[in-house]
Design a protein around this motif. Structure first.
Motif, mmCIF file in Angstrom:
data_model
loop_
_atom_site.group_PDB
_atom_site.id
_atom_site.type_symbol
_atom_site.label_atom_id
_atom_site.label_comp_id
_atom_site.label_asym_id
_atom_site.label_seq_id
_atom_site.Cartn_x
_atom_site.Cartn_y
_atom_site.Cartn_z
ATOM 1 N N MET A 168 0.741 -1.033 -0.092
ATOM 2 C CA MET A 168 -0.159 -0.051 -0.037
ATOM 3 C C MET A 168 0.825 1.157 -0.052
ATOM 4 O O MET A 168 0.573 2.293 -0.660
ATOM 5 N N LEU A 169 1.940 1.259 0.671
ATOM 6 C CA LEU A 169 2.804 2.436 0.914
ATOM 7 C C LEU A 169 3.724 2.537 -0.334
ATOM 8 O O LEU A 169 3.553 3.964 -0.829
ATOM 9 N N SER A 170 3.928 1.503 -1.046
ATOM 10 C CA SER A 170 4.456 1.802 -2.393
ATOM 11 C C SER A 170 3.721 2.548 -3.462
ATOM 12 O O SER A 170 4.124 3.031 -4.293
ATOM 13 N N GLN A 171 2.306 2.118 -3.441
ATOM 14 C CA GLN A 171 1.437 2.907 -4.308
ATOM 15 C C GLN A 171 1.333 4.319 -3.932
ATOM 16 O O GLN A 171 1.263 5.061 -4.948
ATOM 17 N N LEU A 172 1.546 4.757 -2.490
ATOM 18 C CA LEU A 172 1.400 5.946 -2.336
ATOM 19 C C LEU A 172 2.820 6.685 -2.614
ATOM 20 O O LEU A 172 2.892 7.989 -2.970
ATOM 21 N N ARG A 220 4.629 5.963 -5.373
ATOM 22 C CA ARG A 220 4.450 6.270 -6.632
ATOM 23 C C ARG A 220 3.771 7.357 -7.236
ATOM 24 O O ARG A 220 3.770 8.167 -8.082
ATOM 25 N N LYS A 221 2.715 7.727 -6.397
ATOM 26 C CA LYS A 221 1.693 8.827 -6.462
ATOM 27 C C LYS A 221 2.419 9.993 -6.071
ATOM 28 O O LYS A 221 1.860 11.252 -6.172
ATOM 29 N N GLY A 222 3.638 9.874 -5.176
ATOM 30 C CA GLY A 222 4.051 11.127 -4.442
ATOM 31 C C GLY A 222 3.649 11.740 -3.586
ATOM 32 O O GLY A 222 3.550 13.024 -3.075
ATOM 33 N N ARG A 223 2.636 10.682 -2.923
ATOM 34 C CA ARG A 223 2.009 11.403 -1.573
ATOM 35 C C ARG A 223 3.001 11.112 -0.483
ATOM 36 O O ARG A 223 2.776 11.765 0.671
ATOM 37 N N VAL A 224 3.568 10.106 -0.433
ATOM 38 C CA VAL A 224 4.492 9.471 0.668
ATOM 39 C C VAL A 224 5.900 9.281 0.331
ATOM 40 O O VAL A 224 6.104 8.947 -1.084
ATOM 41 N N ARG A 225 6.904 9.350 1.044
ATOM 42 C CA ARG A 225 8.145 8.995 0.616
ATOM 43 C C ARG A 225 8.878 8.146 1.827
ATOM 44 O O ARG A 225 8.486 8.514 3.021
ATOM 45 N N GLN A 226 9.548 7.302 1.359
ATOM 46 C CA GLN A 226 10.312 6.479 2.426
ATOM 47 C C GLN A 226 11.601 7.181 2.590
ATOM 48 O O GLN A 226 12.377 7.548 1.887
ATOM 49 N N LEU A 227 11.886 7.458 3.810
ATOM 50 C CA LEU A 227 13.012 8.180 4.437
ATOM 51 C C LEU A 227 14.472 6.974 4.731
ATOM 52 O O LEU A 227 13.874 5.891 5.143
ATOM 53 N N GLU A 228 15.405 7.624 4.329
ATOM 54 C CA GLU A 228 16.680 6.712 4.431
ATOM 55 C C GLU A 228 16.995 6.945 5.984
ATOM 56 O O GLU A 228 16.825 7.998 6.701
ATOM 57 N N THR A 229 17.221 5.753 6.565
ATOM 58 C CA THR A 229 17.603 5.748 7.962
ATOM 59 C C THR A 229 18.938 5.161 8.104
ATOM 60 O O THR A 229 19.409 4.360 7.061
ATOM 61 N N LYS A 230 19.646 5.317 9.227
ATOM 62 C CA LYS A 230 20.806 4.889 9.506
ATOM 63 C C LYS A 230 20.696 3.672 10.138
ATOM 64 O O LYS A 230 19.713 3.429 11.226
ATOM 65 N N LYS A 231 21.473 2.620 9.880
ATOM 66 C CA LYS A 231 21.435 1.476 10.979
ATOM 67 C C LYS A 231 21.712 1.938 12.226
ATOM 68 O O LYS A 231 22.632 2.496 12.444
ATOM 69 N N CYS A 232 21.055 0.934 13.173
ATOM 70 C CA CYS A 232 21.341 1.315 14.533
ATOM 71 C C CYS A 232 22.912 0.870 14.920
ATOM 72 O O CYS A 232 23.404 0.174 14.022
#
Length: 73
Positions: A35-39, A41-53
């Motif tokens: 579901m998030l990948s659809q959002l 692709r539509k430009g409504r959500v972005r996945q943020l880069e995170t540093k590994k702990c």
């Protein structure tokens, strides 16, 4: 759950982890990723880069996977 509920949650919380979404909606992380990948692709959500702990391996990958609402419409 439908995409509108997910969008509403993200609008309200701005940034959240996949783990938080999974707990809130009681849906498996893999189902939410679709579901998030659809959002994304539509430009409504972005996945943020995170540093590994630090490498203790006690954090689940879902707890480190961040998403941010970017569409104000």
């Amino acid at each position: 759950m439908i995409l509108t509920e997910l969008q509403q949650y993200l609008r309200q919380h701005k940034t959240t982890t996949l783990d938080e979404l999974s707990c809130h909606f009681a849906i498996a992380p893999d189902a939410l990723r679709g579901m998030l990948s659809q959002l994304v692709r539509k430009g409504r959500v972005r996945q943020l880069e995170t540093k590994k702990c630090g490498g203790c391996h006690s954090c689940s990958p879902e707890a480190l996977e961040l998403y941010e609402w970017v569409n104000s419409g």
